[in-house]
Write a protein that holds these residues in place. Sequence first.
Motif, PDB file in Angstrom:
ATOM      1  N   UNK A   1       0.749  -1.375  -0.162  1.00  0.00           N
ATOM      2  CA  UNK A   1      -0.225   0.031   0.165  1.00  0.00           C
ATOM      3  C   UNK A   1       0.952   1.183  -0.016  1.00  0.00           C
ATOM      4  N   UNK A   2       0.701   2.186  -0.891  1.00  0.00           N
ATOM      5  CA  UNK A   2       1.557   3.322  -1.124  1.00  0.00           C
ATOM      6  C   UNK A   2       0.534   4.442  -0.514  1.00  0.00           C
ATOM      7  N   UNK A   3       1.243   5.132   0.450  1.00  0.00           N
ATOM      8  CA  UNK A   3       0.651   6.361   0.925  1.00  0.00           C
ATOM      9  C   UNK A   3       1.298   7.568   0.469  1.00  0.00           C
ATOM     10  N   UNK A  32       5.073   8.893 -15.491  1.00  0.00           N
ATOM     11  CA  UNK A  32       4.101   7.701 -15.187  1.00  0.00           C
ATOM     12  C   UNK A  32       3.071   8.720 -14.559  1.00  0.00           C
ATOM     13  N   UNK A  33       2.738   9.919 -14.265  1.00  0.00           N
ATOM     14  CA  UNK A  33       1.740  10.614 -13.917  1.00  0.00           C
ATOM     15  C   UNK A  33       0.579  10.642 -14.969  1.00  0.00           C
ATOM     16  N   UNK A  38      -0.129   3.805 -11.899  1.00  0.00           N
ATOM     17  CA  UNK A  38       0.351   4.086 -10.739  1.00  0.00           C
ATOM     18  C   UNK A  38      -0.761   3.730  -9.656  1.00  0.00           C
ATOM     19  N   UNK A  39      -0.459   3.346  -8.754  1.00  0.00           N
ATOM     20  CA  UNK A  39      -1.302   2.985  -7.493  1.00  0.00           C
ATOM     21  C   UNK A  39      -1.822   4.168  -6.887  1.00  0.00           C
ATOM     22  N   UNK A  40      -3.038   4.210  -6.240  1.00  0.00           N
ATOM     23  CA  UNK A  40      -3.649   5.523  -5.673  1.00  0.00           C
ATOM     24  C   UNK A  40      -2.556   5.751  -4.413  1.00  0.00           C
ATOM     25  N   UNK A  41      -2.441   6.945  -4.030  1.00  0.00           N
ATOM     26  CA  UNK A  41      -1.805   7.635  -2.867  1.00  0.00           C
ATOM     27  C   UNK A  41      -2.346   8.617  -2.238  1.00  0.00           C
TER      28      UNK A  41
END
Length: 188
Positions: A1-3, A32-33, A38-41
């Motif tokens: 999980x990416x915060x 990558x934006x 990209x996972x949510x953060x």
Amino acid sequence: MTDIMLLWDTKTLFEKLFQENELGCKRVMSSSLGTPFLPPCKSVIIPTGFANPQYTTISSGIEQNNKSFEKFLKNGGIVTVFGPMVSEYHYQWLPVQLTYIQKHKSTPLQKVGENEAQSIIEDLSEPVECDGYFSETDGQVLYKNDENQPVMIVREYGDGLIIATTIHEFPSSKFLTWIKNSGKKTQI
């Protein structure tokens, strides 16, 4: 999980700071934006020197993704951006009026009002390194240098928050924990 996502193209000392504070962080390329990969953060951090080609190549990816930043902010994300380390810079990719002027110096900081983001610095009893100041802004000024020039601002946008600073020191662990806990998980 990416915060927290760190926008940079090579390993940086910022990553060690996150490890030391036991905070999850993922370094990503600015290209990558806006992609579905990209996972949510909750928060995006853009370190000092992001617009200077001597340090990195990420500025074009950042500047081409203003819509991604707007969406991220509207949905509750937090963007923390440090000084670009070029003589003058306009943050046209962020929904805030902000102009940076490079002027490196050690200065006492003057606190303006009260805001959790001011936890970026733990000890105000000593001068703080800054790489410049903001000559124009429509954000709320949080810190000024000894010449009464803004060196940190905050601006709400949608449910999110823009934090811009010219403070040229690592942020405190209290600040990093605060942005991790305050942002809403969303796609950038």
